[in-house]
Design an enzyme around this catalytic site. Sequence first.
Site, PDB file in Angstrom:
ATOM      1  N   LYS A  21       0.743  -1.224   0.066  1.00 33.93           N
ATOM      2  CA  LYS A  21      -0.042  -0.107   0.118  1.00 33.93           C
ATOM      3  C   LYS A  21       0.791   1.377  -0.180  1.00 33.93           C
ATOM      4  CE  LYS A  21      -3.886  -2.409   2.404  1.00 33.93           C
ATOM      5  NZ  LYS A  21      -4.597  -2.598   3.356  1.00 33.93           N
ATOM      6  N   GLN A  61      -4.466  -0.726   9.697  1.00 36.21           N
ATOM      7  CA  GLN A  61      -4.499  -2.331   9.224  1.00 36.21           C
ATOM      8  C   GLN A  61      -5.232  -3.148  10.082  1.00 36.21           C
ATOM      9  OE1 GLN A  61      -3.664  -2.862   6.038  1.00 36.21           O
ATOM     10  NE2 GLN A  61      -3.787  -5.184   5.912  1.00 36.21           N
ATOM     11  N   ASP A  88     -10.868   3.598   4.385  1.00 39.91           N
ATOM     12  CA  ASP A  88     -11.160   2.126   4.139  1.00 39.91           C
ATOM     13  C   ASP A  88     -12.641   1.858   4.250  1.00 39.91           C
ATOM     14  OD1 ASP A  88      -9.322   0.058   4.244  1.00 39.91           O
ATOM     15  OD2 ASP A  88      -8.964   0.011   6.367  1.00 39.91           O
TER      16      ASP A  88
HETATM   17  N1  GUN Z   1      -6.959  -6.395   6.252  1.00 38.87           N
HETATM   18  C1  GUN Z   1      -7.181  -6.973   5.108  1.00 38.87           C
HETATM   19  N2  GUN Z   1      -7.611  -6.307   4.204  1.00 38.87           N
HETATM   20  C2  GUN Z   1      -7.862  -4.930   4.918  1.00 38.87           C
HETATM   21  C3  GUN Z   1      -8.105  -3.889   4.529  1.00 38.87           C
HETATM   22  O1  GUN Z   1      -8.588  -3.436   3.320  1.00 38.87           O
HETATM   23  N3  GUN Z   1      -8.359  -2.555   5.263  1.00 38.87           N
HETATM   24  C4  GUN Z   1      -7.749  -2.810   6.394  1.00 38.87           C
HETATM   25  N4  GUN Z   1      -7.765  -1.792   7.123  1.00 38.87           N
HETATM   26  N5  GUN Z   1      -7.385  -4.059   6.984  1.00 38.87           N
HETATM   27  C5  GUN Z   1      -7.239  -4.870   6.202  1.00 38.87           C
END
Ligand code: GUN
Length: 286
Positions: free
Chosen positions: A54, A98, A121
Site C-alpha cells: 500500500k 490495518q 477504508d
Molecule cells: N486487512 C485486510 N484487508 C484490509 C483492508 O482492506 N483494510 C484494512 N484496514 N485492513 C485489512
Amino acid sequence: MSAKLIDGKAIAAAVRARVKENIAEFTGRTGVRPGLTVVLVGEDPASQVYVRNKGKAADEAGFLSRQIDLPAETNERVLLDLVARLNADDTVHGILVQLPLPGQIDEAKVIEAIDPRKDVDGLHPMNAGCLFTGRTAFIPCTPYGILRMLDHEKVELKGKHAVMVGRSNLVGKPAAMLLLSRHATVTICHSRTVDLPYVVRSGDVVVAAVGRAEMIRGSWIKPGAVVIDVGMNRNAEGKLCGDVAFDEAKEVAGLITPVPGGVGPMTIAMLLQNTYEAASRRAAVR
Ligand code: GUN
C-alpha cells in the site's frame, strides 16, 4: 470451455495511472500533496506485506505516504491517541489502520475513532451507513475494486442473481450493498449456509470471500457465471490460492479472476482512489 480471465493487475494499473494524473493536477493547483498514513500494529507477516505494498503504491502515485509501526503489545489507549493525532493532522487526508488488530484492542472502537472524512477504508459506521442508505460515502476498497472490475468487463448486474459468499464488514456486507445498488438480486451466504453448493449454483455472479482455500468447487458454478475470488490462502501444498478451486471453476465459468493478480491489486488501487477523493473533498470545503 475455458473462462476468460479478468486481469486485475491491468485494470488496477489503469486506475492507479488515473489517480497519479489527478494527484499531479491537484498538487499543481493547490500546492497540497495528499497524505496517506497506514498504521500497522504487530508483526503479522501477511499484514506487513499488504501494508508495504500500500505504501509503495501510494509513493508511486505521488501521495505523501507514511507508515507507523507499533509493537504487538500496544494498548488500546495508545492507538486511540495516535488516531486522534492523525485526525487533527492537516497533512493526513487518509488514515488506514490495518486489520486484524491484536486481541487486547477493540477493533470497532478504533475504527469509530477515525474521522469519517479520513476513513479511506470505508469501515466507520458513518460510511457503512451511507453505503447502506445509498448516500455518498467512502466505499471499502475491496468491494469498490470488485465493482470496478465488473464495470470494466461490462458485466450486466441488473436483475441478475449475485451470490455473495462471506459476510464480513470488510468485504461481504459492503459488496452485497454495492451489487444491490446496481439492481442485482443479492443472496448473502456463508460457511454455515445449508446446501451452499445449491445456492452458489444459482448465481449468475459469484463473489467468494470466506477465507477457506479452494472451498468453492467447479461443480458449484453455473455454466457461464462470473466468478470473483477475494480469497488469499495457502493450499495443502503451500501454494497461494483463492477461495475458489480455480482449475475446476475456469472450465465452467464465463469470466473469472485469478489469485494472485485478480482482486488483490484492485484493493490497493481503490485505496489510492479513496485517498485522492478524501483530499479533494477537503480542498473543496476550504
Ligand atoms: N486487512 C485486510 N484487508 C484490509 C483492508 O482492506 N483494510 C484494512 N484496514 N485492513 C485489512
